[in-house]
Design an enzyme around this catalytic site. Structure first.
Site, PDB file in Angstrom:
ATOM      1  N   GLU A  40     -20.386   9.971 -12.320  1.00 41.69           N
ATOM      2  CA  GLU A  40     -19.689  10.572 -13.472  1.00 41.69           C
ATOM      3  C   GLU A  40     -18.347   9.887 -13.709  1.00 41.69           C
ATOM      4  O   GLU A  40     -17.892   9.765 -14.847  1.00 41.69           O
ATOM      5  CB  GLU A  40     -19.535  12.090 -13.251  1.00 41.69           C
ATOM      6  N   HIS A  42     -18.130   8.234  -7.786  1.00 41.20           N
ATOM      7  CA  HIS A  42     -19.220   9.085  -8.298  1.00 41.20           C
ATOM      8  C   HIS A  42     -19.661   8.555  -9.662  1.00 41.20           C
ATOM      9  O   HIS A  42     -18.838   8.091 -10.447  1.00 41.20           O
ATOM     10  CB  HIS A  42     -18.726  10.527  -8.418  1.00 41.20           C
ATOM     11  N   GLY A  98     -27.740  15.861 -11.641  1.00 43.81           N
ATOM     12  CA  GLY A  98     -27.604  16.948 -12.612  1.00 43.81           C
ATOM     13  C   GLY A  98     -28.767  17.045 -13.581  1.00 43.81           C
ATOM     14  O   GLY A  98     -28.693  17.739 -14.587  1.00 43.81           O
ATOM     15  N   GLU A 150     -26.849   7.832  -4.619  1.00 42.52           N
ATOM     16  CA  GLU A 150     -27.053   8.804  -5.687  1.00 42.52           C
ATOM     17  C   GLU A 150     -27.593   8.100  -6.922  1.00 42.52           C
ATOM     18  O   GLU A 150     -26.812   7.612  -7.755  1.00 42.52           O
ATOM     19  CB  GLU A 150     -25.719   9.468  -6.046  1.00 42.52           C
ATOM     20  N   GLY A 155     -24.572  18.873  -5.717  1.00 38.16           N
ATOM     21  CA  GLY A 155     -23.760  19.265  -6.871  1.00 38.16           C
ATOM     22  C   GLY A 155     -24.077  20.697  -7.268  1.00 38.16           C
ATOM     23  O   GLY A 155     -23.624  21.652  -6.642  1.00 38.16           O
ATOM     24  N   GLY A 156     -24.898  20.833  -8.309  1.00 39.97           N
ATOM     25  CA  GLY A 156     -25.222  22.150  -8.881  1.00 39.97           C
ATOM     26  C   GLY A 156     -25.557  23.216  -7.847  1.00 39.97           C
ATOM     27  O   GLY A 156     -25.019  24.335  -7.914  1.00 39.97           O
ATOM     28  N   ASN A 195     -20.238  19.390  -3.915  1.00 40.99           N
ATOM     29  CA  ASN A 195     -19.367  18.883  -4.977  1.00 40.99           C
ATOM     30  C   ASN A 195     -19.336  19.915  -6.098  1.00 40.99           C
ATOM     31  O   ASN A 195     -20.283  20.022  -6.873  1.00 40.99           O
ATOM     32  CB  ASN A 195     -19.939  17.537  -5.473  1.00 40.99           C
TER      33      ASN A 195
HETATM   34  P1  PGA Z   1     -26.486  17.446  -8.570  1.00 42.60           P
HETATM   35  O1  PGA Z   1     -25.172  16.554  -8.390  1.00 42.60           O
HETATM   36  O2  PGA Z   1     -26.850  17.952  -7.197  1.00 42.60           O
HETATM   37  O3  PGA Z   1     -26.087  18.551  -9.499  1.00 42.60           O
HETATM   38  O4  PGA Z   1     -27.534  16.556  -9.128  1.00 42.60           O
HETATM   39  C1  PGA Z   1     -25.063  15.671  -7.317  1.00 42.60           C
HETATM   40  C2  PGA Z   1     -23.744  14.955  -7.390  1.00 42.60           C
HETATM   41  O5  PGA Z   1     -23.144  14.923  -8.452  1.00 42.60           O
HETATM   42  O6  PGA Z   1     -23.265  14.417  -6.412  1.00 42.60           O
END
Ligand code: PGA
Length: 250
Positions: free
Chosen positions: A97, A95, A173, A167, A234-235, A8
């Site tokens: 976010e 998600h 994050g 998640e 993600g990151g 992502n």
């Molecule tokens: P992250 O993000 O690996 O940066 O924690 C995961 C995600 O947003 O699905």
């Protein structure tokens, strides 16, 4: 291959940078152990989709990060399933976010899941509790309640194609990844729910994955869980060394 690893990229990378990352991944990932899904922002989606198609590699595909639940109409700034149909095979839905920053409700998320199927897109449905809910020991109820609501607009035949991403919000994050023990507990809970509700013909087909501060060095501890069918990264998916490693773990 059942395992799926999604990258992502969130609101990062312009078209040139996204192309560079995709081509580096293609060059580096010689022996993928998962279906790899690159999820660029919507501006880069078409370019990355065409690039990935040009590889003719059945283990690499493209996903969108979000869609609106309507297919067309006066919704300034939104992108629909009908618009991205053919460009993305997957779409991340729900998600945290989107839930937290953009106030998406489970009703809207359920409708987006249905919009995915209407447009031949596989939804990667994200569920997870926040830190307060974990401390209050209601994490399992929260996750099951999200599943119940978010899958309510599709039929059982469609449910078997959904990818469920557990998640925990506090792990996204933050660098604070959930312990494999905590993840295993929740994945078992999700499996139990799916078996009770959808039975043997559907439940085992649903892929359940983990996401939240996954990195090259901790990814294997989740992939080793018998219930874990993959990862949402993600990151670390912006780092081609790290992501290439994750996509080739045994
Ligand atoms: P992250 O993000 O690996 O940066 O924690 C995961 C995600 O947003 O699905």
């Amino acid at each position: 291959m059942r395992r799926i690893v999604l990258g992502n990229w969130k609101m990062n990378l312009n078209i040139r940078q996204a192309e560079l990352l995709a081509s580096r991944l293609k060059a580096n990932i010689k022996k993928p152990t998962a279906n790899i899904v690159l999820c660029p922002n919507s501006v880069c989606l078409s370019t990355i989709s065409n690039l990935v198609k040009s590889y003719g590699d059945s283990t690499m595909s493209v996903g969108a990060q979000n869609i609106y639940d309507k297919d067309e109409g006066p919704y300034t700034g939104e992108v629909s399933g009908a618009v991205i149909k053919g460009l993305a095979d997957y779409c991340i839905v729900g998600h945290s976010e989107r839930r937290v920053i953009f106030g998406e409700s489970d009703d809207l998320i359920a409708s987006k899941v249905a919009a995915c199927f209407r447009n031949n897109i596989i939804p990667v449905l994200c569920v997870g509790e926040n830190l307060k809910q974990r401390h209050e020991k209601i994490a399992k109820n929260i996750v099951i309640d999200q599943l119940e609501q978010d899958l309510s607009e599709i039929i059982a035949e469609e449910v078997k194609n959904v990818v469920v991403a557990y998640e925990p919000v506090w792990a996204i994050g933050t660098g604070e990844n959930a312990s494999p023990y905590d993840v295993e507990e929740m994945l078992i809970e999700i499996q139990k729910y799916l078996f009770n509700k959808y039975r043997d013909a559907i439940a085992p087909k649903v892929r359940i994955i983990y996401g939240g501060s996954v990195k090259g060095e901790n990814a294997k501890s989740y992939l080793d869980l018998p219930q874990c069918d993959g990862l949402l990264v993600g990151g670390a998916s912006l780092n081609y060394h790290d992501f290439s490693k994750i996509c080739q773990l045994g």
